[in-house]
Design an enzyme around this catalytic site. Sequence first.
Site, PDB file in Angstrom:
ATOM      1  N   HIS A   3       0.845  -1.202   0.000  1.00  0.00           N
ATOM      2  CA  HIS A   3       0.000   0.000   0.000  1.00  0.00           C
ATOM      3  C   HIS A   3       0.876   1.247   0.000  1.00  0.00           C
ATOM      4  CE1 HIS A   3      -3.909   2.042   1.502  1.00  0.00           C
ATOM      5  NE2 HIS A   3      -3.099   2.941   0.973  1.00  0.00           N
TER       6      HIS A   3
ATOM      7  N   HIS B   4       1.543   5.226  -2.192  1.00  0.00           N
ATOM      8  CA  HIS B   4       1.100   6.227  -3.170  1.00  0.00           C
ATOM      9  C   HIS B   4       2.348   6.809  -3.822  1.00  0.00           C
ATOM     10  CE1 HIS B   4      -3.081   6.235  -1.666  1.00  0.00           C
ATOM     11  NE2 HIS B   4      -2.512   5.937  -0.514  1.00  0.00           N
ATOM     12  N   LEU B   5       2.502   6.574  -5.117  1.00  0.00           N
ATOM     13  CA  LEU B   5       3.687   7.071  -5.826  1.00  0.00           C
ATOM     14  C   LEU B   5       3.405   8.392  -6.541  1.00  0.00           C
ATOM     15  CD1 LEU B   5       5.148   3.726  -7.240  1.00  0.00           C
ATOM     16  CD2 LEU B   5       5.738   4.916  -5.128  1.00  0.00           C
ATOM     17  N   ARG B   6       2.132   8.799  -6.553  1.00  0.00           N
ATOM     18  CA  ARG B   6       1.709  10.136  -7.039  1.00  0.00           C
ATOM     19  C   ARG B   6       1.902  10.375  -8.539  1.00  0.00           C
ATOM     20  NH1 ARG B   6      -1.341  10.655  -2.727  1.00  0.00           N
ATOM     21  NH2 ARG B   6      -0.303  11.355  -0.847  1.00  0.00           N
TER      22      ARG B   6
ATOM     23  N   HIS C 253     -10.777   0.494   1.651  1.00  0.00           N
ATOM     24  CA  HIS C 253     -10.379   1.529   2.617  1.00  0.00           C
ATOM     25  C   HIS C 253     -11.630   1.768   3.464  1.00  0.00           C
ATOM     26  CE1 HIS C 253      -9.137   5.990   3.322  1.00  0.00           C
ATOM     27  NE2 HIS C 253     -10.391   5.943   3.676  1.00  0.00           N
TER      28      HIS C 253
ATOM     29  N   ASP D 193      -8.920   3.216  -2.688  1.00  0.00           N
ATOM     30  CA  ASP D 193      -8.220   3.778  -1.526  1.00  0.00           C
ATOM     31  C   ASP D 193      -8.109   5.295  -1.562  1.00  0.00           C
ATOM     32  OD1 ASP D 193      -6.574   3.471   0.940  1.00  0.00           O
ATOM     33  OD2 ASP D 193      -5.159   4.534  -0.324  1.00  0.00           O
TER      34      ASP D 193
ATOM     35  N   ASN E 200      -5.224   6.495  -6.789  1.00  0.00           N
ATOM     36  CA  ASN E 200      -5.715   7.884  -6.735  1.00  0.00           C
ATOM     37  C   ASN E 200      -4.697   8.877  -7.295  1.00  0.00           C
ATOM     38  OD1 ASN E 200      -3.977   7.520  -4.575  1.00  0.00           O
ATOM     39  ND2 ASN E 200      -5.165   8.758  -3.147  1.00  0.00           N
TER      40      ASN E 200
ATOM     41  N   HIS F 121      -5.224  -0.673   6.120  1.00  0.00           N
ATOM     42  CA  HIS F 121      -4.949   0.233   7.257  1.00  0.00           C
ATOM     43  C   HIS F 121      -6.040   0.230   8.335  1.00  0.00           C
ATOM     44  CE1 HIS F 121      -7.443   3.115   5.082  1.00  0.00           C
ATOM     45  NE2 HIS F 121      -6.506   3.437   4.217  1.00  0.00           N
TER      46      HIS F 121
ATOM     47  N   ASP G 276       1.251   2.614   3.771  1.00  0.00           N
ATOM     48  CA  ASP G 276       0.379   3.691   3.293  1.00  0.00           C
ATOM     49  C   ASP G 276       1.207   4.961   3.040  1.00  0.00           C
ATOM     50  OD1 ASP G 276      -1.752   5.153   2.421  1.00  0.00           O
ATOM     51  OD2 ASP G 276      -2.822   5.202   4.339  1.00  0.00           O
TER      52      ASP G 276
END
Lengths: 314, 429
Positions: free
Chosen positions: B61, B63-65, B180, B153, B95, B233, B306
Amino acid sequence: MKERTFRQDHLLGIEHLSVDDIETILETAEAFIEVSSREVKKVPALKGKTVVNLFFENSTRTRSSFEIAAKRLSADLINFNSSVSSLKKGETLKDTVLTLEAMNPHIIVIRHSASGSPHYLTTFARSSIVNAGDGFHEHPTQALLDALTIQQRLRTLRGLKIAIVGDILHSRVALSNILLHQKLGNEIALIGPPSLVPAEFAKLGATVYYDIRRGVRNADVVMMLRVQAERGARNYFPSIREYRNLFAIDRKIFSLASRRAILMHPGPINRDVEIETSMADSDESVILQQVTNGIAVRMAVLYLLKGEIHETLN
Amino acid sequence: MKLLIKGGRLVDPAAGIDRVMDILVENGKVKDVAAAIKKTGNCPVLDAKGLVVAPGFIDMHVHLREPGQENKESIASGAQAAVHGGFTSVACMANTEPVNDNRSVTEYIIARARQVGLVNIFPVAAVSRGLQGENLVEMADLVEGGAVAFSDDGCCVMKADLIRKALEYARMLDVPIIEHPEDHSISAEGQVNEGFISYKYGLRGILKAAEEVIVARDLILQERIRSRLHLTHISTAGSVGLIRNARRAKTPVSCDVTPHHLLLNEERVQNYDPVYKVKPPLRTEADRLELIRGLQDGTIDCIASDHAPHTRDDKDKEFEYAPFGVIGMETSFPVIHDRLVRAKLLTLNRLVELFSTHPARVLGLKDRGRIKPGLPADLTLLDLKKRFKIEEADLRSKANNCPFLGWEGHGAIAHTVVSGNIVYSYKNR
């Protein structure tokens, strides 16, 4: 007057004050009451000092009160209102404050809708920060001026029962008063619907009542909070009508309080919503005295943070 | 290309191994695992004496953006952060901007990951188009494009009917749905855990129930559907209890917990420092202790960071206006090893399960999470004795919103090996 030992750099909340600090502020405020009754209402205690009123919420009364307090201490004051500010242009709070600080003020008085904003300012600002109300958190000068008013009317600040009625959950006035009277060891009754008075407030040394008659019984102080119509829209209560039926103060309910009881309200009041209009104008009501005392308390706070005595102490 | 890893203590829970073994790697795959393998020719040797050799860690989990918010993080900087934290594989959430809800975005991420190299990146696609919670994405097409799981998520799938359909449809494809769990009508504009602390500090609260009602809802749906449901999470004792009971009743479910929910509680928010603003919020000490119990008794399968990078300006704000999230890939192992394994709350074997064996199983990565001839040589080498201070200057992420800065790490990532390549090595002494 005993020797002052006020050593705070900021006034962020009642949370950070000792009982000594509270007493020092109130004693200093009492001394300043006299100033406001003079023909020339001015002392040079903050001459040459600059106070910035940084208000991000509409608040004519608190802003004016700080303004008059600063001016009666001979400070230079500027008002910074969000409506005319650069915040509309997307400037951050930090940049706004850094810009103001480049002009070397001594005290920044901040009112902001986000809880903890004054605390955030202390992480980078050099000025003394005074919290004039942050979100749902604290409004320390309000609790202090309330305490001064109680002391004037009841001749003591100890052994009292303080009843606070209304939207405790969203009220910075309530929280600052709860913390102050907890420190002074007074009995605290919180009254309102469970949606606005969570049971956890008992951990702050208060007793929670859902029945105003029981909560107000034998109270020495009945403090009403302003009802926000917006809470009704969010279903904290079904309607203003039902709220009034359950939690408004009228003569009949007030008569359950102690014989010497006083009625307080931080303003602005909603006549015939949380407070029956005749009660607002009654002898027991100290609402306007609260406003008057606000100036003396704010003078005391500004003076203790940056006045001459403070300098000689350091 | 060969590599001989000599003298390390191999800990592979999937194989039930915990003893000193040599590993020979050839062409990116494990060639041999044996007590003593002789060096042949000019085969390079990685001296692993005194180190633990684990199957490559997997952060399921993050977030690499990228695409869209490369000012916060990119696939390149995120990959650097991953290998610095010992991760050989990461699963990145959907996302992004645009949302990873169609095959072209999934393929873009995979192509970028291939250019960067370093680490295996497995895209998680959205459950619903645009994360709007209304219409299912083209799940089969996305799986063919390389998505390994589906998750909205950042948002919860609020419509019970939609999560039902997603779970049912995913069963055909044998892929997990990662929920989530957050009832947005309850959490609303909440900032921190709702309770005494939120009231005392005047911050809008998020009830534990916001999470638990969704956990309960999904478990009830899953009783009948029996798809692959993963709850990510989880943060409350109540969620642990619900999942524990569901497992006893043989309902298929898995879940993960973050290092920050395991090691921090709600009291951190008292100074209004936005670094502690996360979703779900930091909970009470009782919740934190129950999450640790959930790790111990097997209720919780995985630890996932996360990893949620934000710029310095994003987080340098009034608490209420700052975004939710902390970064974690680079600190997960050292803080968990120091605070839970060294404190004897978890065994090392269990840690490896939580960081590698189980995430591989949950994501269906059949050739990862264990060390076996023929499988990709993804390995994480640990120096359990190494002590160091976690410092901002050492982070490879673009972001610094890390709640563990200044903490003592005891146990460091020594080397990260992805497909037989040493992609990270620490500076020892």
